[in-house]
Write a protein that holds these residues in place. Sequence first.
Motif, PDB file in Angstrom:
ATOM      1  N   GLU A 117      43.624   8.929  28.263  1.00 48.15           N
ATOM      2  CA  GLU A 117      43.052  10.179  27.770  1.00 48.15           C
ATOM      3  C   GLU A 117      43.483  10.441  26.331  1.00 48.15           C
ATOM      4  O   GLU A 117      42.693  10.922  25.516  1.00 48.15           O
ATOM      5  CB  GLU A 117      43.478  11.345  28.662  1.00 48.15           C
ATOM      6  CG  GLU A 117      42.837  11.343  30.037  1.00 48.15           C
ATOM      7  CD  GLU A 117      43.363  12.437  30.937  1.00 48.15           C
ATOM      8  OE1 GLU A 117      42.563  12.987  31.718  1.00 48.15           O
ATOM      9  OE2 GLU A 117      44.566  12.753  30.867  1.00 48.15           O
ATOM     10  N   ALA A 118      44.741  10.129  26.022  1.00 49.25           N
ATOM     11  CA  ALA A 118      45.244  10.325  24.659  1.00 49.25           C
ATOM     12  C   ALA A 118      44.518   9.409  23.677  1.00 49.25           C
ATOM     13  O   ALA A 118      44.149   9.826  22.570  1.00 49.25           O
ATOM     14  CB  ALA A 118      46.746  10.074  24.616  1.00 49.25           C
ATOM     15  N   ILE A 119      44.272   8.164  24.078  1.00 47.64           N
ATOM     16  CA  ILE A 119      43.571   7.217  23.205  1.00 47.64           C
ATOM     17  C   ILE A 119      42.147   7.691  22.946  1.00 47.64           C
ATOM     18  O   ILE A 119      41.661   7.678  21.813  1.00 47.64           O
ATOM     19  CB  ILE A 119      43.576   5.807  23.827  1.00 47.64           C
ATOM     20  CG1 ILE A 119      44.999   5.230  23.787  1.00 47.64           C
ATOM     21  CG2 ILE A 119      42.620   4.883  23.086  1.00 47.64           C
ATOM     22  CD1 ILE A 119      45.132   3.905  24.498  1.00 47.64           C
ATOM     23  N   LEU A 120      41.459   8.132  24.010  1.00 44.69           N
ATOM     24  CA  LEU A 120      40.088   8.594  23.849  1.00 44.69           C
ATOM     25  C   LEU A 120      40.017   9.837  22.966  1.00 44.69           C
ATOM     26  O   LEU A 120      39.102   9.985  22.160  1.00 44.69           O
ATOM     27  CB  LEU A 120      39.472   8.877  25.220  1.00 44.69           C
ATOM     28  CG  LEU A 120      39.166   7.640  26.078  1.00 44.69           C
ATOM     29  CD1 LEU A 120      38.770   8.053  27.486  1.00 44.69           C
ATOM     30  CD2 LEU A 120      38.060   6.811  25.445  1.00 44.69           C
ATOM     31  N   ALA A 121      40.991  10.726  23.120  1.00 41.33           N
ATOM     32  CA  ALA A 121      41.023  11.925  22.274  1.00 41.33           C
ATOM     33  C   ALA A 121      41.246  11.542  20.805  1.00 41.33           C
ATOM     34  O   ALA A 121      40.620  12.100  19.903  1.00 41.33           O
ATOM     35  CB  ALA A 121      42.130  12.867  22.748  1.00 41.33           C
ATOM     36  N   ASN A 122      42.123  10.574  20.575  1.00 41.22           N
ATOM     37  CA  ASN A 122      42.366  10.113  19.208  1.00 41.22           C
ATOM     38  C   ASN A 122      41.134   9.429  18.620  1.00 41.22           C
ATOM     39  O   ASN A 122      40.846   9.550  17.427  1.00 41.22           O
ATOM     40  CB  ASN A 122      43.557   9.160  19.176  1.00 41.22           C
ATOM     41  CG  ASN A 122      44.882   9.882  19.379  1.00 41.22           C
ATOM     42  OD1 ASN A 122      44.987  11.078  19.094  1.00 41.22           O
ATOM     43  ND2 ASN A 122      45.885   9.174  19.866  1.00 41.22           N
ATOM     44  N   GLN A 123      40.410   8.693  19.456  1.00 35.45           N
ATOM     45  CA  GLN A 123      39.178   8.058  18.990  1.00 35.45           C
ATOM     46  C   GLN A 123      38.176   9.090  18.504  1.00 35.45           C
ATOM     47  O   GLN A 123      37.528   8.917  17.476  1.00 35.45           O
ATOM     48  CB  GLN A 123      38.558   7.226  20.114  1.00 35.45           C
ATOM     49  CG  GLN A 123      39.225   5.873  20.336  1.00 35.45           C
ATOM     50  CD  GLN A 123      38.553   5.090  21.440  1.00 35.45           C
ATOM     51  OE1 GLN A 123      37.965   5.665  22.339  1.00 35.45           O
ATOM     52  NE2 GLN A 123      38.650   3.776  21.374  1.00 35.45           N
ATOM     53  N   GLN A 124      38.051  10.181  19.259  1.00 35.68           N
ATOM     54  CA  GLN A 124      37.109  11.229  18.870  1.00 35.68           C
ATOM     55  C   GLN A 124      37.483  11.849  17.529  1.00 35.68           C
ATOM     56  O   GLN A 124      36.640  12.285  16.770  1.00 35.68           O
ATOM     57  CB  GLN A 124      37.047  12.303  19.946  1.00 35.68           C
ATOM     58  CG  GLN A 124      36.403  11.828  21.234  1.00 35.68           C
ATOM     59  CD  GLN A 124      36.359  12.917  22.299  1.00 35.68           C
ATOM     60  OE1 GLN A 124      36.983  13.963  22.157  1.00 35.68           O
ATOM     61  NE2 GLN A 124      35.622  12.669  23.370  1.00 35.68           N
ATOM     62  N   GLN A 125      38.784  11.870  17.235  1.00 31.95           N
ATOM     63  CA  GLN A 125      39.249  12.449  15.984  1.00 31.95           C
ATOM     64  C   GLN A 125      39.384  11.400  14.889  1.00 31.95           C
ATOM     65  O   GLN A 125      39.824  11.694  13.784  1.00 31.95           O
ATOM     66  CB  GLN A 125      40.604  13.135  16.202  1.00 31.95           C
ATOM     67  CG  GLN A 125      40.552  14.256  17.224  1.00 31.95           C
ATOM     68  CD  GLN A 125      41.930  14.813  17.551  1.00 31.95           C
ATOM     69  OE1 GLN A 125      42.878  14.609  16.797  1.00 31.95           O
ATOM     70  NE2 GLN A 125      42.045  15.514  18.660  1.00 31.95           N
ATOM     71  N   GLY A 126      39.012  10.140  15.197  1.00 36.34           N
ATOM     72  CA  GLY A 126      39.104   9.073  14.217  1.00 36.34           C
ATOM     73  C   GLY A 126      40.520   8.628  13.914  1.00 36.34           C
ATOM     74  O   GLY A 126      40.795   8.064  12.845  1.00 36.34           O
ATOM     75  N   LEU A 127      41.442   8.845  14.862  1.00 37.81           N
ATOM     76  CA  LEU A 127      42.850   8.530  14.616  1.00 37.81           C
ATOM     77  C   LEU A 127      43.289   7.221  15.247  1.00 37.81           C
ATOM     78  O   LEU A 127      44.333   6.693  14.903  1.00 37.81           O
ATOM     79  CB  LEU A 127      43.738   9.663  15.160  1.00 37.81           C
ATOM     80  CG  LEU A 127      43.467  11.059  14.581  1.00 37.81           C
ATOM     81  CD1 LEU A 127      44.362  12.086  15.260  1.00 37.81           C
ATOM     82  CD2 LEU A 127      43.691  11.069  13.074  1.00 37.81           C
ATOM     83  N   ALA A 128      42.525   6.688  16.203  1.00 35.61           N
ATOM     84  CA  ALA A 128      42.947   5.485  16.916  1.00 35.61           C
ATOM     85  C   ALA A 128      42.664   4.248  16.083  1.00 35.61           C
ATOM     86  O   ALA A 128      41.653   4.154  15.399  1.00 35.61           O
ATOM     87  CB  ALA A 128      42.226   5.382  18.257  1.00 35.61           C
ATOM     88  N   THR A 129      43.569   3.287  16.132  1.00 34.36           N
ATOM     89  CA  THR A 129      43.394   2.016  15.450  1.00 34.36           C
ATOM     90  C   THR A 129      43.106   0.940  16.475  1.00 34.36           C
ATOM     91  O   THR A 129      43.468   1.073  17.643  1.00 34.36           O
ATOM     92  CB  THR A 129      44.675   1.639  14.672  1.00 34.36           C
ATOM     93  OG1 THR A 129      45.742   1.471  15.608  1.00 34.36           O
ATOM     94  CG2 THR A 129      45.047   2.722  13.682  1.00 34.36           C
TER      95      THR A 129
END
Length: 647
Positions: A117-129
């Motif tokens: 869930e944390a990874i998906l939330a970061n993806q939505q905010q453009g923060l995941a690498t």
Amino acid sequence: MLICPQCEFENPHANKFCQKCGASLSHKFCPQCSTEVPVNAQHCHNCGAEIGTVWLAIIGIGEDGEEKKELSTSFVLIGSYVDKEQRYQVLEVLSTGNDQVIVRVLDCQPYQVSPIEAILANQQQGLATPSVEAKGIPSLAKAYMVLQSQNHPEIPQIHDAWQDGDIQVLLIEDRSHWQSLLNLWQKETTDSLQILHWFYQMTQLWVLLEPLKCHYSLWDLGNLCLDEDQTISLQRLYVIPPKSELAIDYSPLEVNATTAQEDDVTLPLLVQPSDVRALGEVWQALFRESQRTQFGSVIQILGDLEQGKIQTIAQLRSCLQEVATELEATTTPIIEPMEKEQTNTPTVLQVDELEDTSGKGDDMPTVVLSVQLSSLEDAGRTDVGRQRHHNEDYFGIETKTEKVEFPRNRTLQARGLYILCDGMGGHAGGEVASELAVVTLRQYFQQYWTNNQLPTEDSIREAVYLANQAIYEKNQQDARSGVGRMGTTLVMLLIQGNEAAVAHVGDSRLYRVTRKRGLEQVTIDHEVGQREIDRGVEASIAYARPDAYQLTQALGPRDETAINPDVEFFDINEDSLLVLVSDGLSDNDLLETNWQTHLLPLLSSGVNLEQGVTELIDLGNQHNGHDNITAILVRAKVRPNMGDSNS
């Protein structure tokens, strides 16, 4: 971290109460009897209602067969846990096999954010690498993550996933209790047009799943289920051909024996990814298993698929369009319209927007299927807010429904009039103007909206001008002048069947929420900042003006020559939540920020709209509260327009 269920504030894991709003993070209230129960309880100790958060756990084991059998046994014990942290407790074993075990598990820490869930939330905010995305994520989970980031409700949501040695564990939404497509397919009350509609939905799923090599998910008939709106959905994804009693045997097909490499796992492909003959096999299997007779031109489509005459999704959809036209002509009752120039035409169901159609030109046809309203529900509420001493908002709701049902056909004639006004002019001014506008508009449509067609644009404009005139004359009678003149904004929604019209003046808004498109603002505010943007000024400059939020139009202060109401017509061709709000709720992008938690769930029929509008008002008071707050929620659900037919 723990996410507060009340205000969504992020709290440290050890917290017992939310640092922001004080809500309990260890207990919750039973929705049936309001008894306080622990968050990790499966059932309420007072009334017995099931209140726990339950997931479906898919456990894949290592390569050695004996090791798999031994490890499988260790995972099927009721009451044991599937994780070392003892968060997910086994409730029920659904299936066991040499390669997978599937169980239902209780989430004992439902407020805790999972790594996925944390990874998906970061993806939505453009923060995941990319490196963060790939680390420790099982291959089984990646397709779910891709599809969830694209917001596809047909695919079960992924909650958690991890890998421990050779063991992969995947936790997804539990749909084991959803209605089976096969069960409804075989019912006599399910007619040919509904089946055709499901064909179309399967072509959408094929286009969605095939690039991810998950089209195998359609091969297991037991994996095909229906949501509450009878839309085809999946219980899970398959990245290899399923092993099930209801899985399709594709040995009759002449296929290429090929393999594909994905994360160092060899996946056998029984058919070429672009071979749509597999869909024909699925459809034939559904007819065969349901013992239902194939009908009409569908027999020809299935034959052409089997012989390879239909080779692309575009060709298949073109054939479905022809059958849809044929069924519409032979099964839909012909009703003479009261005004021939306003005869309804079939609604066009567009190809899924997320499908990549670049470079395909116009060769991707749509399937023309008319839809009809299946239900219309509404709820409204107004609140003074936290800073005002009186409420200048006013709203009105008027609905009429007539249901006609036969064994093989049912229709719903529904009409709705929804009016929301935000008054101005101070005490004994704003509230008078807003109420007068609502009363005038209701009286007009009660007199002139007498047939089963939406009023024309001219008629709607005339109603708005009459409301303006009523307030204007009141100002003249009271000798009000300048800023003392009362007025009001207006947003008005009219619904007739699956057609709608909206009229507005000022900054009260209409929003639309659908599963496919998310939140859309339908109306555009009549204010100085927006006027400057329309003239070509940059938004940042336009709204830097001190008068940016000053209204350019309102009902009442001046005669009708000073207003130009916006009137727009649109079709309701998918389940929709229509939201009318005053600026006390829309200010500060409150709905844009919170629509997924406070509006999207209200699309489901099982969610109470009265409770939903109450929670929306509470949200406005919590984050805005500086003004009166009013909201009207309208839930309109549609289904294929099915006339009498024999299968």
